[in-house]
Design a protein around this motif. Structure first.
Motif, short mmCIF file in Angstrom:
data_model
loop_
_atom_site.label_atom_id
_atom_site.label_comp_id
_atom_site.label_asym_id
_atom_site.label_seq_id
_atom_site.Cartn_x
_atom_site.Cartn_y
_atom_site.Cartn_z
N ASN A 323 0.65 -1.04 0.00
CA ASN A 323 -0.13 0.01 0.03
C ASN A 323 0.83 0.90 0.08
O ASN A 323 0.60 2.03 -0.74
CB ASN A 323 -0.74 -0.04 1.49
N ARG A 324 1.87 1.38 0.82
CA ARG A 324 2.74 2.55 0.66
C ARG A 324 3.66 2.91 -0.53
O ARG A 324 3.24 3.68 -0.90
CB ARG A 324 3.84 2.07 1.82
N LYS A 325 3.40 1.47 -0.64
CA LYS A 325 4.13 1.58 -1.96
C LYS A 325 3.41 2.24 -3.46
O LYS A 325 3.97 3.42 -4.48
CB LYS A 325 4.83 0.48 -3.21
N ARG A 326 2.61 1.32 -3.71
CA ARG A 326 1.71 2.40 -4.14
C ARG A 326 1.35 3.93 -3.97
O ARG A 326 1.88 4.96 -4.55
CB ARG A 326 0.21 2.26 -3.82
N ARG A 327 1.43 4.32 -2.26
CA ARG A 327 0.89 5.28 -2.89
C ARG A 327 2.12 6.39 -2.26
O ARG A 327 2.02 7.77 -3.15
CB ARG A 327 0.82 5.72 -0.70
N ASN A 328 3.48 5.75 -2.18
CA ASN A 328 5.00 6.77 -3.37
C ASN A 328 4.86 7.29 -4.34
O ASN A 328 5.16 8.28 -4.64
CB ASN A 328 5.85 6.04 -2.15
N LYS A 329 3.84 5.70 -4.93
CA LYS A 329 4.08 6.22 -6.26
C LYS A 329 3.50 7.39 -6.74
O LYS A 329 3.00 8.24 -7.53
CB LYS A 329 3.87 4.70 -6.82
N ASN A 330 1.92 7.33 -5.97
CA ASN A 330 1.69 8.97 -6.71
C ASN A 330 1.73 9.82 -6.18
O ASN A 330 0.85 10.98 -6.41
CB ASN A 330 0.27 8.70 -5.62
N LEU A 331 3.29 9.86 -4.85
CA LEU A 331 3.61 11.46 -3.99
C LEU A 331 2.54 11.89 -3.61
O LEU A 331 2.53 13.21 -3.85
CB LEU A 331 4.45 11.34 -5.45
N ILE A 332 2.33 11.66 -3.33
CA ILE A 332 0.94 12.22 -2.16
C ILE A 332 1.46 12.41 -0.89
O ILE A 332 2.51 11.35 -0.21
CB ILE A 332 -0.63 11.58 -1.34
N PRO A 333 2.47 13.17 -0.77
CA PRO A 333 2.91 13.80 0.78
C PRO A 333 2.11 13.04 2.34
O PRO A 333 1.07 13.43 2.12
CB PRO A 333 2.88 14.87 1.07
N VAL A 334 3.05 12.03 2.93
CA VAL A 334 2.27 12.08 4.25
C VAL A 334 2.59 12.91 5.33
O VAL A 334 4.19 12.94 5.78
CB VAL A 334 2.60 10.80 4.48
N VAL A 335 1.36 12.99 6.20
CA VAL A 335 1.61 14.13 7.31
C VAL A 335 1.37 13.39 7.76
O VAL A 335 -0.15 12.52 8.47
CB VAL A 335 1.49 15.30 7.19
N ALA A 336 1.96 12.99 9.44
CA ALA A 336 1.97 12.53 10.40
C ALA A 336 1.39 12.67 11.69
O ALA A 336 2.47 13.86 12.22
CB ALA A 336 2.85 11.34 10.51
N ILE A 337 0.54 12.61 12.71
CA ILE A 337 0.24 12.93 14.19
C ILE A 337 1.08 12.27 15.26
O ILE A 337 0.58 11.04 15.13
CB ILE A 337 -1.35 13.31 13.93
N VAL A 338 1.64 12.79 15.64
CA VAL A 338 2.07 12.40 16.91
C VAL A 338 2.08 13.06 18.24
O VAL A 338 1.96 14.40 17.78
CB VAL A 338 4.21 11.79 16.91
N GLY A 339 2.97 12.40 19.59
CA GLY A 339 2.48 12.87 20.14
C GLY A 339 2.17 12.42 22.10
O GLY A 339 2.03 10.82 21.60
N TYR A 340 2.02 13.15 22.75
CA TYR A 340 1.94 12.24 24.11
C TYR A 340 0.81 11.43 24.01
O TYR A 340 -1.03 11.75 23.38
CB TYR A 340 2.39 12.95 25.23
N THR A 341 0.04 10.78 24.83
CA THR A 341 -1.49 9.95 24.71
C THR A 341 -2.32 10.82 25.78
O THR A 341 -1.51 11.54 25.86
CB THR A 341 -1.41 8.30 25.47
N ASN A 342 -3.37 10.87 24.77
CA ASN A 342 -4.04 12.05 25.28
C ASN A 342 -4.56 13.16 25.04
O ASN A 342 -4.43 14.17 25.43
CB ASN A 342 -4.62 12.18 26.51
N ALA A 343 -2.85 13.73 24.20
CA ALA A 343 -3.18 15.03 23.80
C ALA A 343 -3.88 15.83 22.90
O ALA A 343 -4.35 16.59 22.81
CB ALA A 343 -1.35 15.11 23.15
N GLY A 344 -4.69 14.45 22.18
CA GLY A 344 -5.70 15.17 20.89
C GLY A 344 -5.24 15.00 19.92
O GLY A 344 -5.77 15.57 18.67
N LYS A 345 -5.14 14.07 19.84
CA LYS A 345 -3.68 13.86 17.82
C LYS A 345 -5.13 13.39 17.30
O LYS A 345 -5.83 13.68 16.11
CB LYS A 345 -3.83 12.04 17.96
N SER A 346 -6.12 12.17 18.24
CA SER A 346 -7.47 11.65 16.84
C SER A 346 -8.43 12.93 17.06
O SER A 346 -8.51 13.13 15.97
CB SER A 346 -7.79 10.92 17.89
N THR A 347 -9.02 13.67 18.53
CA THR A 347 -9.66 14.61 17.84
C THR A 347 -8.98 15.74 16.42
O THR A 347 -10.44 16.28 16.07
CB THR A 347 -9.73 15.75 19.23
N LEU A 348 -7.91 15.95 16.19
CA LEU A 348 -7.46 17.04 15.46
C LEU A 348 -7.46 16.02 14.37
O LEU A 348 -7.95 16.45 13.10
CB LEU A 348 -5.76 17.37 15.68
#
Ligand SMILES: Nc1nc2c(ncn2[C@@H]2O[C@H](COP(=O)(O)OP(=O)(O)OP(=O)(O)O)[C@@H](O)[C@H]2O)c(=O)[nH]1
Ligand SMILES: [Mg+2]
Length: 495
Positions: A323-348
Motif C-alpha cells: 500500500n505504501r509503495k502505491r501511495r509513494n508512487k502517487n507522490l502524495i505527501p504523508v503527514v503523521a500526527i504524533v504526540g503524548y497519549t491523550n494530547a488530542g491527536k485523534s480529535t485533530l
C-alpha cells in the motif's frame, strides 16, 4: 530444644495442618487461596502453643490479618506441661479501625467455655455490614498505588509519575483507594519497599478490601511473587497495566496481534515461575488474559503462538508495504500526527478531515493507525495519519511490538507533534516525545509543534508568540495550521 506446635482447623473442627515451629515462632504453610471477596474470612483458625507465658506476638497478629484467618490463638503451658492460658484474636471488621485486629481477654483453661461458631457468626455479620457500605461506593478493582523512587528523585518527577499511573489506572477501570510513596537508597531486591513497610501496607490493604497493588515500576517476577505470597492481593506493575490497556483498545487484526505478542513475550520471561500467583499475575485486571490464550498454557505453547503471531504480522507488514509503495508512487505527501497519549491527536485528525475517529478522554484510545486525505486548493493533497500515543518509559515489549507500525512514521514527509498545553506536565511530555522520536530515528523529519487545548489553558501558562496554538475540539487555529502544513510541504519540495 522445645518448639512451638500449632494446628490449623477448618470450620468443621478438622485438623488440616499440623505445624512445628522453633521456640519463638511458627511458620504457617502456604494455605490454599480463596478468591471470593464476599466471604472475608478464610474458614481456618490457628491454635498454637507458646512456650513462655506471653500473649500473641506482633507476628502472630500480622499473620492473622494477612492470611484472613477466622482467629488465631496461643496456648501457654504451666510447669508440668499442661495448658494454662488461652490468648485469642480475630480481625477487626471495621475497615477504618486504627488497629486491624481485636484481642480477646486472656482466659484460664479452667474457665474456658465458649462457642466458637457463635463468635464467628457475629464476626461475619459485622464484615457484611461494612461490606454493604462499600458496595454503594466502589467495590470492584480496588487498588493501592505504590511508588518507590530513588532518594534523589525530585518531587516534581514523583508527582508526575504518580499522577500518570493513576491516570492509567482510571483508563483500566481500576479504582485507586490510596497511594504510598517511598524514597529509598536502593530497591529491596525481594520486597521492593522493605518487609516492614510492605507488611504495614498489606495490613491496610486487607482492611480496606483491596484487590490490587499497582506498582509504579517494573517488578521482577520473583518480587511480584514474593509480595503476593504475603496475602491474597494481586500484584501488577506499570508494564502490565499498559499492556492491559493496549489489549482492551486494540481493534484491528494488526493491533490485536501486536498486543498479544507483547503480552506473550512479557509472560514468557515469567513462565518458569508459573503457579497460582503467576496466573493471577498474568490474568490481567478483570481476569483478561492475552488474546484468546488460556492462562494455564505451557512455555512451548507460548513459543508456538509467538512464532505464529510473528509470521502473521510479517504478512500484514508486507501488505502494508505494498500500500505504501502505491501511495509513494502517487507522490502524495504523508503527514503523521504524533504526540503524548491523550494530547488530542485523534480529535485533530477528526477536525481537519471531518471524520469520526474514536477520541476519548482515556489513555491510548488509539492503537491502530488511521489515515485520511485532505485536499488543498491547487489540486494539492496530503495523507494524514493518526498514531498510537507515546508515554514516558514505554515498556520495551510494547515498543518492539509496535515498532513495525512506528517505523512507518519514517516514510512521513512531516510530523505534527500535538501537545496538550492544558496538562501541567506538558513540558515533560514534550521531552518524552522527543526522546522517543530520537530513538525511532525520526528526529530528522520536518516537525511542527502544535499547542492544543488552548481553550482550557491554565492562566499561568504562556506559550511563545510564534507557536501554533489550536483547539482541536473547538476547531480554532486550524486555518493557520493548514497554511503552515502547506507551505512547509510544498516550499520544501520546491527547493
Ligand atoms: N478542551 C479540549 N479538549 C480536547 C481538545 N482536543 C482534544 N480534547 C479532548 O482530549 C481527550 C483526548 O483526545 P484524543 O483525540 O482521544 O487524544 P489522542 O491524542 O488521540 O489520545 P490517544 O489516542 O489516547 O493517545 C478527549 O476527551 C478530547 O475531547 C481541545 O482542543 N480542547
Ligand atoms: Mg487517539
Amino acid at each position: 530444644m522445645y518448639r512451638q506446635l500449632g494446628i490449623i482447623l477448618n470450620r468443621s473442627g478438622e485438623i488440616v495442618h499440623v505445624v512445628l515451629g522453633d521456640s519463638k515462632s511458627i511458620e504457617i504453610p502456604h494455605l490454599e487461596r480463596t478468591r471470593s471477596t464476599s466471604n472475608r474470612l478464610r474458614g481456618l483458625r490457628l491454635i498454637h502453643t507458646h512456650l513462655f507465658d506471653e500473649g500473641l506476638s506482633e507476628e502472630d497478629l500480622t499473620d492473622l490479618v494477612l492470611l484472613r484467618l477466622d482467629s488465631i490463638s496461643a496456648v501457654t503451658i504451666d510447669d508440668e506441661g499442661f495448658p494454662k492460658f488461652l490468648y485469642s484474636a480475630h480481625i477487626n471488621p471495621d475497615p477504618e479501625a486504627e488497629i486491624p485486629w481485636i484481642l480477646q481477654e486472656k482466659k484460664h483453661f479452667s474457665q474456658l467455655q465458649f462457642d466458637f461458631s457463635e463468635v464467628l457468626y457475629a464476626l461475619e455479620d459485622e464484615f457484611n455490614k461494612h461490606a454493604t457500605k462499600i458496595v454503594n461506593f466502589q467495590r470492584e478493582n480496588r487498588a493501592f498505588v505504590l511508588g518507590v523512587y530513588k532518594q534523589n528523585t525530585p518531587q516534581r518527577s514523583i508527582d508526575f509519575s504518580i499522577s500518570e499511573i493513576k491516570e492509567l489506572c482510571k483508563t483500566a477501570d481500576i479504582f485507586v483507594v490510596g497511594d504510598f510513596i517511598q524514597k529509598r537508597q536502593s530497591l529491596d531486591p525481594t520486597t521492593v519497599m522493605g518487609k516492614g513497610k510492605l507488611k504495614e501496607i498489606l495490613l491496610k490493604a486487607v482492611q480496606k478490601n483491596i484487590e490490587l497493588l499497582v506498582f509504579d515500576l517494573e517488578l521482577t517476577p520473583s518480587q511480584a511473587k514474593k509480595i503476593s505470597d504475603y496475602c491474597d492481593v494481586k500484584v501488577i506493575d506499570r508494564t502490565q497495566l499498559i499492556l492491559d490497556i493496549f489489549a482492551r483498545n486494540a481493534k484491528s487484526r494488526d493491533g490485536k496481534f501486536q498486543v498479544e505478542l507483547a503480552q506473550l513475550k512479557y509472560l514468557k520471561g515469567r513462565l518458569s515461575e508459573l503457579d497460582d500467583n503467576m496466573s493471577r499475575l498474568t490474568g490481567g485486571i478483570g481476569g483478561r488474559g492475552p488474546g484468546e490464550t488460556k492462562l494455564e498454557i505451557g512455555k512451548r505453547r507460548v513459543e508456538d503462538r509467538i512464532n505464529r503471531l510473528e509470521k502473521e504480522l510479517k504478512q500484514l507488514k508486507k501488505r502494508r508495504e505494498l500500500n505504501r509503495k502505491r501511495r509513494n508512487k502517487n507522490l502524495i505527501p504523508v503527514v503523521a500526527i504524533v504526540g503524548y497519549t491523550n494530547a488530542g491527536k485523534s480529535t485533530l485528525l477528526n477536525s481537519l478531515t471531518n471524520s469520526e475517529v474514536i477520541a476519548e478522554n482515556k489513555l491510548f484510545a488509539t492503537l491502530d493507525p488511521t489515515t485520511r486525505r485532505i485536499r488543498f486548493p491547487e489540486e494539492r493533497e496530503i495523507i494524514l495519519s493518526d498514531t498510537v500515543g507515546f508515554i514516558q518509559d514505554l515498556p520495551p515489549e510494547l515498543t518492539n511490538a509496535f515498532k513495525a507500525t512506528l517505523e512507518e512514521l519514517g516514510d512521513s514527509d512531516l510530523l505534527l507533534h500535538v501537545i496538550d498545553a492544558s496538562n501541567p506536565n506538558y513540558l515533560e511530555h514534550i521531552k518524552s516525545v522527543e526522546k522517543i522520536l530520537f530513538e525511532l530515528n525520526l528526529s530528522n523529519i520536518n516537525r511542527i509543534q502544535i499547542y492544543n487545548k488552548i481553550d482550557i489553558l491554565n492562566e499561568n501558562v504562556i506559550i511563545p508568540e510564534n507557536e501554533i496554538k489550536i483547539s482541536s475540539l473547538n476547531k480554532t487555529g486550524l486555518d493557520d495550521l493548514l497554511n503552515l502544513i502547506e507551505t512547509t510541504l510544498w516550499n520544501a519540495k520546491l527547493q
